[in-house]
Design an enzyme around this catalytic site. Structure first.
Site, PDB file in Angstrom:
ATOM      1  CG  ASN A 162       4.923  -4.710   7.324  1.00  0.00           C
ATOM      2  OD1 ASN A 162       4.960  -5.083   6.061  1.00  0.00           O
ATOM      3  ND2 ASN A 162       4.363  -4.573   8.472  1.00  0.00           N
ATOM      4  CD  GLU A 260      -6.424  -4.955   5.374  1.00  0.00           C
ATOM      5  OE1 GLU A 260      -6.076  -4.121   6.501  1.00  0.00           O
ATOM      6  OE2 GLU A 260      -7.279  -5.629   5.339  1.00  0.00           O
ATOM      7  CB  CYS A 294       0.353  -2.117  10.041  1.00  0.00           C
ATOM      8  SG  CYS A 294      -0.538  -4.119   9.670  1.00  0.00           S
ATOM      9  CD  GLU A 470      -5.551  -9.176   3.859  1.00  0.00           C
ATOM     10  OE1 GLU A 470      -5.355  -9.156   5.275  1.00  0.00           O
ATOM     11  OE2 GLU A 470      -5.791  -9.262   2.999  1.00  0.00           O
TER      12      GLU A 470
HETATM   13  P1  NAD Z   1       4.922   0.608   0.119  1.00  0.00           P
HETATM   14  O1  NAD Z   1       3.370   1.815   0.241  1.00  0.00           O
HETATM   15  O2  NAD Z   1       6.236   1.685  -0.187  1.00  0.00           O
HETATM   16  O3  NAD Z   1       4.968  -0.136  -0.529  1.00  0.00           O
HETATM   17  C1  NAD Z   1       4.509  -1.621  -0.180  1.00  0.00           C
HETATM   18  C2  NAD Z   1       3.929  -1.599  -1.956  1.00  0.00           C
HETATM   19  O4  NAD Z   1       3.390  -0.523  -2.909  1.00  0.00           O
HETATM   20  C3  NAD Z   1       5.382  -2.313  -2.719  1.00  0.00           C
HETATM   21  O5  NAD Z   1       5.277  -3.327  -3.140  1.00  0.00           O
HETATM   22  C4  NAD Z   1       5.472  -1.449  -3.477  1.00  0.00           C
HETATM   23  O6  NAD Z   1       6.653  -1.467  -4.646  1.00  0.00           O
HETATM   24  C5  NAD Z   1       3.893  -1.319  -4.089  1.00  0.00           C
HETATM   25  N1  NAD Z   1       3.932   0.772  -4.636  1.00  0.00           N
HETATM   26  C6  NAD Z   1       4.916   1.537  -4.796  1.00  0.00           C
HETATM   27  N2  NAD Z   1       4.319   2.077  -4.400  1.00  0.00           N
HETATM   28  C7  NAD Z   1       3.353   1.840  -6.159  1.00  0.00           C
HETATM   29  C8  NAD Z   1       2.619   2.180  -6.511  1.00  0.00           C
HETATM   30  N3  NAD Z   1       2.245   3.734  -7.303  1.00  0.00           N
HETATM   31  N4  NAD Z   1       1.852   1.432  -7.227  1.00  0.00           N
HETATM   32  C9  NAD Z   1       1.271   0.334  -7.407  1.00  0.00           C
HETATM   33  N5  NAD Z   1       2.222  -0.173  -6.282  1.00  0.00           N
HETATM   34  C10 NAD Z   1       2.938   0.530  -5.898  1.00  0.00           C
HETATM   35  O7  NAD Z   1       4.776   0.582   1.912  1.00  0.00           O
HETATM   36  P2  NAD Z   1       5.901  -0.752   2.100  1.00  0.00           P
HETATM   37  O8  NAD Z   1       6.854   0.608   2.108  1.00  0.00           O
HETATM   38  O9  NAD Z   1       5.655  -1.358   1.879  1.00  0.00           O
HETATM   39  O10 NAD Z   1       5.774  -1.291   3.783  1.00  0.00           O
HETATM   40  C11 NAD Z   1       5.241  -0.491   4.946  1.00  0.00           C
HETATM   41  C12 NAD Z   1       3.560   0.186   5.190  1.00  0.00           C
HETATM   42  O11 NAD Z   1       3.314  -0.294   4.521  1.00  0.00           O
HETATM   43  C13 NAD Z   1       3.462   1.024   6.170  1.00  0.00           C
HETATM   44  O12 NAD Z   1       2.705   2.324   6.506  1.00  0.00           O
HETATM   45  C14 NAD Z   1       2.039  -0.221   7.036  1.00  0.00           C
HETATM   46  O13 NAD Z   1       1.482   0.722   8.926  1.00  0.00           O
HETATM   47  C15 NAD Z   1       1.553  -0.829   5.990  1.00  0.00           C
HETATM   48  N6  NAD Z   1       1.338  -2.057   6.404  1.00  0.00           N
HETATM   49  C16 NAD Z   1      -0.474  -1.622   6.585  1.00  0.00           C
HETATM   50  C17 NAD Z   1      -0.757  -3.281   6.654  1.00  0.00           C
HETATM   51  C18 NAD Z   1      -1.991  -3.367   7.306  1.00  0.00           C
HETATM   52  O14 NAD Z   1      -2.550  -4.840   7.205  1.00  0.00           O
HETATM   53  N7  NAD Z   1      -3.080  -2.558   7.508  1.00  0.00           N
HETATM   54  C19 NAD Z   1       0.039  -4.502   6.855  1.00  0.00           C
HETATM   55  C20 NAD Z   1       1.243  -4.039   6.470  1.00  0.00           C
HETATM   56  C21 NAD Z   1       2.010  -3.455   6.519  1.00  0.00           C
END
Ligand code: NAD
Length: 501
Positions: A162, A260, A294, A470
């Site tokens: 995102n 995060e 997020c 962070e």
């Molecule tokens: P996601 O968890 O699907 O993927 C995030 C990353 O993790 C990607 O690079 C993905 O390839 C990797 N990943 C997926 N499965 C994995 C595994 N088993 N082992 C290691 N890596 C793995 O998340 P997304 O769909 O890319 O992002 C959206 C989510 O991120 C939402 O829930 C959002 O709230 C959260 N987010 C949180 C923050 C924060 O600062 N708290 C900021 C931005 C997004």
């Protein structure tokens, strides 16, 4: 069509990993990377398998264990971080356009915020380490007790789709500033700007192996990285379920992780708020970044005295949001990252209607576009906070509006969530603002303002929204080990075990 989009659509870019100072040759069947506005393939992504992840981790391991970076002076590290900052600033326009094409986030946001912020991350940590100090305790008589911070080691930095460059660069800047070696894994959906960042890093003369890049799907590349025995930590931004999987892998090696994760933040709007400002901010809080944020204030809680007027105004303004090509300067809402993500909007409308919620506006695929993942900005009026609409992170341009009567009631509603990332409070009553902020179980509360970040401050989530913080000191804690060193100032008696009495 923009020149860059036309070029990428014509000749998709080849994106591969980066290990030991070199880009890894493409091979095997690449993964397609799409432009969410058109559905066109704009890149072919070489997926790093376990063997390539191992190469990248071991390259970082060697750089950390034997290389010069962890021993570099503060000034040397500052100079390098500023070199990266300057190089990024020179590419802001191109990086913003690339980010917008790959993510669908409107250019006014990538150009105005995300990419300048990516550059600023390096400057911020360059300045931070110039002021960082160690602890010294003198209370134990006759001793100096020092607590120093040392680099942690090999950091695996895993990012979401995102805000790809903005969030990953924060991790990279902080990890490097504190002397670590890194392996970065961006989301497989949005690898383009991070790959460009590595082209820039390649020209900055970092020690070989200091920064490495792997690409690919979470279950393949992400899992191989987070389970690798030679990493020392994972800094992860993404979904809560993925965070839990990574934490389980880390637990087996007794390692730490900074997480995060997801959110479902409440935006509390009291009767006495500055109505127009609260309205503007509520809309921004839900629909900025295409609603894929997020920190979104996705649960809008409005006090009864102004509820009819507020809901009416919010609905009209939502329906008027300019949906369009994210490269157009006046576009306010671009396409969702994927077809699956856009389908969630209609799915949740159906879930909401079955639960008794009322659709105020939106809810469908946007009728104005033949291609791309465009949806209508959506709002529903909900009566019960237990509804799935209020409890689950939709991660799209989807607001729930809910009416409340009292301060106690709204605090309870706000806190009744598995998440605890952020909260917003709108009231002109200063005491109430602080009272409510103090009672919210979230890592951040914004009073009378939409989201603003001060990188010095802690950022992270309570409950299932995360672990660790962070920000300046938060990142220092995340990317360093503490070491205590004690030294006596005078010869002190030592109990002499076994000595003749
Ligand atoms: P996601 O968890 O699907 O993927 C995030 C990353 O993790 C990607 O690079 C993905 O390839 C990797 N990943 C997926 N499965 C994995 C595994 N088993 N082992 C290691 N890596 C793995 O998340 P997304 O769909 O890319 O992002 C959206 C989510 O991120 C939402 O829930 C959002 O709230 C959260 N987010 C949180 C923050 C924060 O600062 N708290 C900021 C931005 C997004």
């Amino acid at each position: 069509m923009s020149t860059l989009r036309a070029a990428l659509t014509d000749t998709p870019r080849m994106v591969s990993g980066f290990t030991g100072g070199e880009f890894v040759p493409m091979r095997g069947d690449p993964l397609p990377v799409f432009d969410p506005s058109t559905g066109a393939v704009i890149a072919h992504l070489h997926e790093s398998d376990a063997a390539e992840v191992d190469n990248a981790v071991m390259s970082a391991r060697r750089a950390f264990d034997n290389g010069p970076w962890r021993h570099a002076t503060v000034e040397q590290r500052q100079r390098m971080l500023m070199r990266i900052h300057d190089a990024l600033l020179e590419q802001v326009d191109e990086l913003a356009e690339l980010e917008t094409i790959n993510t669908g986030i409107p250019i006014r946001q990538t150009r105005g915020m995300h990419v300048p912020r990516a550059a600023y991350n390096f400057k911020f940590f360059a300045e931070y380490i110039g002021q960082a100090a160690s602890e010294l305790y003198t209370q134990e008589p006759g001793f100096l007790t020092m607590v120093m911070r040392e680099p942690l080691g090999v950091c695996a930095l895993i990012g979401p789709w995102n805000v790809p460059l903005g969030l990953t660069s924060m991790k990279l800047a902080a990890a490097l500033a504190f002397g670590n070696a890194c392996v970065v894994k961006p989301s497989e959906l949005t690898p383009l700007t991070v790959a460009r960042l590595f082209e820039i890093l390649q020209k900055c003369d970092l020690p070989e192996g200091q920064v490495n890049l792997v690409n690919g799907r979470g279950q393949i590349t992400g899992a191989a990285l987070s389970e690798h025995p030679q990493i020392d930590m994972v800094s992860f931004t993404g979904g809560t379920e993925t965070g839990a999987t990574i934490l389980s892998a880390l637990a087996r090696g007794i390692k730490g992780g900074a997480m995060e994760l997801g959110g479902k933040s409440a935006n509390i709007i009291f009767d006495d708020c500055a109505f127009d400002r609260a309205l503007d901010a509520a809309l921004l809080g839900v629909y900025a970044n295409n609603g894929q944020m997020c920190l979104a204030g996705a649960r809008v809680l409005v006090q009864r005295g102004i509820a009819d007027r507020f809901v009416d105004a919010f609905t009209r303004r939502t329906a008027a949001i300019r949906v369009g090509d994210p490269l157009a300067p006046d576009t306010e809402l671009g396409p969702m990252i994927s077809a699956a993500q856009s389908k969630r909007i209609a799915d949740y409308v159906a879930i909401g209607e079955a639960e008794g919620a009322r659709l105020l506006t939106g809810g469908k695929r946007h009728p104005g576009f033949n291609a791309g993942n465009f949806v209508e900005p959506t709002a529903m009026l909900v009566a019960d906070n237990a509804a799935r609409l209020c409890q689950e992170e939709i991660f799209g341009p989807f607001a729930t509006l809910q009416v409340f009567d009292t301060e106690d009631e709204v605090v309870q509603i706000a806190n009744n969530s598995r998440f605890g990332l952020a909260g917003y409070v709108w009231t002109e009553n200063l005491s109430r603002a602080h009272r409510v902020a103090g009672r919210m179980r979230t890592g951040t509360v914004w009073i009378n303002t939409p989201m603003v970040r001060d990188l010095r401050s802690a950022f992270g989530g309570y409950k299932e929204s995360g672990l660790g913080r962070e920000g300046g000191r938060g990142c220092e804690a995340m990317y360093t080990e503490q070491k205590t060193v004690m030294v006596p100032l005078e010869e002190r008696p030592i109990v002499a075990l076994g000595a003749p009495s």
